[in-house]
Write a protein that holds these residues in place. Structure first.
Motif, PDB file in Angstrom:
ATOM      1  N   GLY A 294       0.810  -1.180  -0.221  1.00 45.12           N
ATOM      2  CA  GLY A 294      -0.158  -0.090   0.042  1.00 45.12           C
ATOM      3  C   GLY A 294       0.823   1.391   0.165  1.00 45.12           C
ATOM      4  O   GLY A 294       0.281   2.376   0.350  1.00 45.12           O
ATOM      5  N   SER A 295       2.244   1.226  -0.188  1.00 42.40           N
ATOM      6  CA  SER A 295       3.210   2.457  -0.262  1.00 42.40           C
ATOM      7  C   SER A 295       2.680   3.040   1.205  1.00 42.40           C
ATOM      8  O   SER A 295       2.857   4.303   1.382  1.00 42.40           O
ATOM      9  CB  SER A 295       2.700   3.266  -1.170  1.00 42.40           C
ATOM     10  N   MET A 296       2.614   2.461   2.281  1.00 41.14           N
ATOM     11  CA  MET A 296       2.296   3.176   3.567  1.00 41.14           C
ATOM     12  C   MET A 296       3.282   3.134   4.159  1.00 41.14           C
ATOM     13  O   MET A 296       3.355   3.677   5.786  1.00 41.14           O
ATOM     14  CB  MET A 296       1.112   2.138   4.391  1.00 41.14           C
TER      15      MET A 296
ATOM     16  N   SER B  29      -9.415  -7.351  -4.407  1.00 42.93           N
ATOM     17  CA  SER B  29      -8.761  -6.486  -5.231  1.00 42.93           C
ATOM     18  C   SER B  29      -9.461  -6.131  -6.670  1.00 42.93           C
ATOM     19  O   SER B  29      -9.037  -5.550  -7.573  1.00 42.93           O
ATOM     20  CB  SER B  29      -7.308  -6.782  -5.478  1.00 42.93           C
TER      21      SER B  29
ATOM     22  N   ARG C 180       0.518  -4.554  -7.374  1.00 41.10           N
ATOM     23  CA  ARG C 180       1.297  -3.153  -7.253  1.00 41.10           C
ATOM     24  C   ARG C 180       0.355  -2.052  -7.888  1.00 41.10           C
ATOM     25  O   ARG C 180      -0.137  -2.125  -8.973  1.00 41.10           O
ATOM     26  CB  ARG C 180       2.703  -3.012  -8.173  1.00 41.10           C
ATOM     27  N   ALA C 181       0.014  -1.143  -6.780  1.00 46.58           N
ATOM     28  CA  ALA C 181      -1.066  -0.282  -7.130  1.00 46.58           C
ATOM     29  C   ALA C 181      -2.445  -1.013  -7.444  1.00 46.58           C
ATOM     30  O   ALA C 181      -3.152  -0.728  -8.379  1.00 46.58           O
ATOM     31  CB  ALA C 181      -0.692   0.670  -8.070  1.00 46.58           C
TER      32      ALA C 181
ATOM     33  N   SER D  51      -6.259   0.274  -8.971  1.00 45.19           N
ATOM     34  CA  SER D  51      -5.738   1.466  -9.824  1.00 45.19           C
ATOM     35  C   SER D  51      -4.764   1.065 -10.936  1.00 45.19           C
ATOM     36  O   SER D  51      -4.988   1.720 -11.998  1.00 45.19           O
ATOM     37  CB  SER D  51      -4.757   2.602  -8.876  1.00 45.19           C
TER      38      SER D  51
ATOM     39  N   SER E 226      -3.503   7.577  -6.350  1.00 46.11           N
ATOM     40  CA  SER E 226      -3.859   6.660  -5.423  1.00 46.11           C
ATOM     41  C   SER E 226      -2.727   6.414  -4.446  1.00 46.11           C
ATOM     42  O   SER E 226      -1.635   6.985  -4.740  1.00 46.11           O
ATOM     43  CB  SER E 226      -3.586   5.011  -6.319  1.00 46.11           C
ATOM     44  N   HIS E 227      -2.758   5.542  -3.279  1.00 43.16           N
ATOM     45  CA  HIS E 227      -2.039   5.474  -2.459  1.00 43.16           C
ATOM     46  C   HIS E 227      -1.277   6.868  -1.822  1.00 43.16           C
ATOM     47  O   HIS E 227      -0.179   6.854  -1.641  1.00 43.16           O
ATOM     48  CB  HIS E 227      -0.883   4.337  -2.722  1.00 43.16           C
TER      49      HIS E 227
ATOM     50  N   THR F 289       4.264  10.767   1.544  1.00 45.76           N
ATOM     51  CA  THR F 289       3.846   9.798   1.376  1.00 45.76           C
ATOM     52  C   THR F 289       4.509   8.608   0.775  1.00 45.76           C
ATOM     53  O   THR F 289       5.630   8.903   0.223  1.00 45.76           O
ATOM     54  CB  THR F 289       2.460   9.859   0.340  1.00 45.76           C
TER      55      THR F 289
ATOM     56  N   GLU G 194       3.984   2.495  -5.432  1.00 44.27           N
ATOM     57  CA  GLU G 194       2.849   1.966  -6.338  1.00 44.27           C
ATOM     58  C   GLU G 194       2.203   3.167  -7.316  1.00 44.27           C
ATOM     59  O   GLU G 194       1.820   2.710  -8.361  1.00 44.27           O
ATOM     60  CB  GLU G 194       1.880   1.384  -5.468  1.00 44.27           C
ATOM     61  N   PRO G 195       1.868   4.324  -6.628  1.00 47.03           N
ATOM     62  CA  PRO G 195       1.181   5.262  -7.541  1.00 47.03           C
ATOM     63  C   PRO G 195       1.962   5.809  -8.798  1.00 47.03           C
ATOM     64  O   PRO G 195       1.153   6.331  -9.819  1.00 47.03           O
ATOM     65  CB  PRO G 195       0.932   6.523  -6.492  1.00 47.03           C
TER      66      PRO G 195
END
Length: 733
Positions: A112-114, A480, A513-514, A517, A597-598, A695, A699-700
């Motif tokens: 989630g690229s978090m 997903s 990945r993403a 999106s 996204s993300h 952020t 992914e985005p």
């Protein structure tokens, strides 16, 4: 207790080369390291300031990397945040991969690229607290107020006298001092950063390029055996018959047994395990099984059947309304121009270069696991529930992952290895083949979109309708496979309708990945381009107009910052020389797309050339990104954005998983190719800095490149791409 296992290193180190205890907050710190002996010696005698930081007498600082490293560089960037606030010279930092330990480290996952948004504030405070403890230790030693001291590159300095003490000389004295409140410690101003914002190579890069063992596939244990696990081509089918004796007769095979398994596609499925002295012996034993599989309902499913059913559903009323604003039917009737289009995208596999693997050892009622996992704690819980163990009796050591892209968020390979190790009674390394990896993935779901849209005489989008056909049932979509009612251009078109119908599915799906999106950007940005063409408008200017004049739309957590998106669109317009695209030679075009996204805002332009044969050559990609006020590691950030763009081009140009008789057809890179280095275009990246929290960006960056390429092909040929992967035979002239 710090347990270092340098068993994966050169020089034949023993399995337990170093055992030492360090108390942190009344608890035990358990860390797994595959560092070489020289590194262990370099940091010997280190004092732990907290769960993340140890300081050796010689000033070497060891920082724990809390999250799984899957190539995204997080093992480097998160410790950079701590090191910055600790105020230590980066060359004196050593990094160790932490074990899975949610009590010490909270959530440890890669997805989630978090990682940056979730850890930015907390890890700065971790470093600041450690720094404050060292300052307090110096102040006690010098009998002065802590405010009379400052820090600089691993030293505490008494401002008035210039007296200095190294962190190494002070660390042991911190043990008896109170720990400052993390909420009260001062944090650095960004203008004073010496590490954050500087380009740093990935910490393990030297070991990677010189072939030192770091990955799950490299793990070795004394007395270890090797395992393969054969599962049905049709997901979840049970074993009907297998020639276990033939497999046992193969030289080097030690054990062969059937596993009953269950029906949960994310857990332990039915299969046959073969354990041998070497992986090759286990593989040969597996080949001798001649396994036959029981009938399963999913065997009736196929891509051709899904395509047919989607068309049938599109012709009828949708099953569910996701969003309805205004009066779409009336707006379409009154529009100056209307467009209808059907878009589709396929199932995709993750194909990390390191196939799934896991090493496990069951001894004295406890399970120890070495796994390249993106999601270790759910893996531990899965093993516990499947094997009937207590979670506290399971230790998960995180190894470096040779790619993940979301595949290793699922831990099916972990529970397989644990089950086999318990049955075998010795340490076992399970290693999948490439074919296993491709045939037993959690695929990016396929999907179908049936659009209608209208523009008025002034070039405004006045109507948008999307009948989305996806997979699932009436109550829930497959993993997903959904679309949020706030997906752009929702809230930006006055008359907007989003409907959904579903097709039952027995094929496992999951985040790639993403997730979501990577497909939705293709269809939505492609159809926006079609509306721009119908309006006779510049595609980039048309998007600017569609974003409108309001800086933000909606409320958190579903807020869309149109101002930030317009900022990256303006940046990529300038970067790419968009205004001069009319001068491109015949057969060459530029396309634009954007996506949020993300938490990241990305706009991208692709320049592509289409030969008379239909062959597509991507000549260049430009990416403008807004991920907030701070890029932690510019080198890693650049790698992530460029890698995302290259991966997205692979999706667009080549990749497709086809289902026949309930099973995946494609099996290896021969029929599921990746973009090769010789065909990879230059990717120019610009980060637009805005005053928002930082952020993630792994992914985005991917979603916009796919529609940007397809829109570039339209600009070059006048032919629309509405399904993926791109069929170049349709582009011949």
């Amino acid at each position: 207790m710090t347990l270092e296992l340098p068993v994966l290193t050169k020089g034949g180190a023993s399995r337990r080369d170093l055992l030492k205890a360090s108390i942190v907050g009344g608890g035990l710190v358990l860390s797994f390291s595959i560092a070489a002996k020289s590194e262990a010696a370099e940091t010997a005698g280190a004092s732990a300031l907290n769960a993340y930081v140890r300081v050796a007498p010689n000033g070497i600082v060891t920082i724990m990397g809390k999250n799984p490293e899957i190539g995204q560089g997080i093992k480097t960037s998160l410790p950079m945040i701590i090191a910055e606030e600790l105020d230590v010279a980066w060359e004196n930092v050593r990094i160790e991969q932490a074990d899975n330990d949610p009590k010490l480290y909270g959530r440890q996952f890669a997805g989630g690229s978090m990682a940056t948004p979730l850890n930015w504030d907390d890890l700065r405070r971790v470093g600041a607290v450690a720094r404050a403890m060292l300052v307090n230790a110096a102040a006690v030693a010098w009998n002065c107020p802590a405010g009379d001291c400052k820090t600089s590159a691993g030293q505490v300095v008494h401002v008035a006298t210039g007296r200095k003490a190294t962190y190494g000389s002070l660390a042991a004295q911190c043990a008896g001092l109170p720990v400052p409140d993390p909420k009260t410690v001062p944090l650095k101003d960004a203008k004073d950063y010496k590490i954050i914002g500087k380009a740093m190579p990935q910490y393990d890069v030297k070991k990677i390029v010189t072939g030192e063992p770091l990955f799950g596939i490299d793990v070795r244990m004394p007395g270890m055996l090797y395992a393969t696990y054969e599962k049905a081509p049709v997901f979840g089918a049970k074993v009907a018959k297998a020639d276990l004796d033939a497999a046992r007769a193969v030289k080097g095979v030690r054990k062969v047994f059937t596993v009953e398994g269950g029906t949960n596609l994310t857990g332990l499925l039915p299969g046959v395990a073969v354990v041998g002295d070497s992986w090759w012996a286990a593989r040969k034993g597996r080949n001798a099984l001649n396994t036959q599989w029981a009938d399963h309902p999913t065997s009736k499913q196929s891509t051709a059947g899904f395509d047919k059913r989607a068309a049938e559903l599109a012709a009828g009323p949708p099953m569910k309304s996701l969003r309805k604003d205004g009066d779409v039917d009336a707006a379409l009737k009154g529009a100056a121009k209307t467009v209808e289009a059907a878009y589709a995208y396929p199932f995709l596999a993750h194909t990390p270069l390191e196939p799934q693997n896991c090493t496990a050892q069951f001894r004295d009622g406890k399970m120890e696991i070495w796994a390249p996992t993106q999601n270790p704690e759910p893996g531990r819980q899965l093993v516990a529930s499947t094997l009937g163990l207590k979670p506290e009796d399971i230790t998960v050591h995180m190894t470096r992952c040779g790619g993940g892209f979301g595949r290793r968020l699922s831990n099916d390979y972990m529970v397989e290895a644990a089950w086999i190790a318990r049955e075998a009674g010795v340490p076992v390394k399970l290693l999948w083949t490439r074919e296993d990896d491709m045939h037993h993935d959690f695929y990016r779901p396929a999907g179908y979109h049936y659009f209608k849209g209208g523009v008025d005489a002034a070039g405004n989008v006045v109507a948008w309708q999307d009948h989305f056909v996806t997979f699932g049932d009436a109550d829930a979509v497959a993993s997903s496979a959904g679309m949020a009612p706030t997906e752009f251009p929702s809230r930006f078109v006055p008359n907007f309708r989003m409907d959904q119908s579903t097709i039952p599915l027995g094929v496992p799906t999951g985040p790639l990945r993403a997730p979501g999106s990577n497909a939705l950007a293709f269809v939505n940005q492609g159809f926006i381009d079609e509306l721009a063409h119908a309006a006779g408008a510049d595609p980039l200017a048309f998007r600017m107009k569609l974003l409108g004049d309001k800086p933000t739309v909606g409320e958190a957590p579903a807020m869309y910052n149109a101002g930030r998106m317009k900022g990256v669109l303006a940046a990529v317009e300038k970067m790419s020389g968009w205004a001069g695209r009319a001068k491109l030679p015949k057969g060459t075009g530029m396309g634009v797309a954007f996506h949020f996204s993300h938490l990241g805002y990305f706009a991208e332009v692709v320049q592509a050339k289409v030969a008379s044969s239909g062959a597509v050559k991507v000549e260049k990609v430009w990416v403008a990104a807004d991920v907030g006020r701070q890029i932690v590691n510019p080198a890693g950030a650049l790698n992530q954005v460029q890698g995302a763009a290259i991966e997205g081009l692979s999706h667009a140009l080549f990749q497709k998983i086809t289902i026949e008789n309930g099973a995946a057809v494609q099996s290896n890179f021969a029929d599921y190719p990746l973009l090769r280095m010789a065909d990879s275009p230059p990717v120019e990246v610009k980060f637009v800095i805005t005053d928002y929290p930082p952020t993630g960006l792994g992914e985005p960056a991917l979603p916009p490149v796919i529609p940007a390429l397809c829109n570039a092909i339209f600009a070059a040929t006048g032919k629309r791409i509405r399904s993926l992967p791109i069929d170049t035979s349709q582009l011949k002239t």
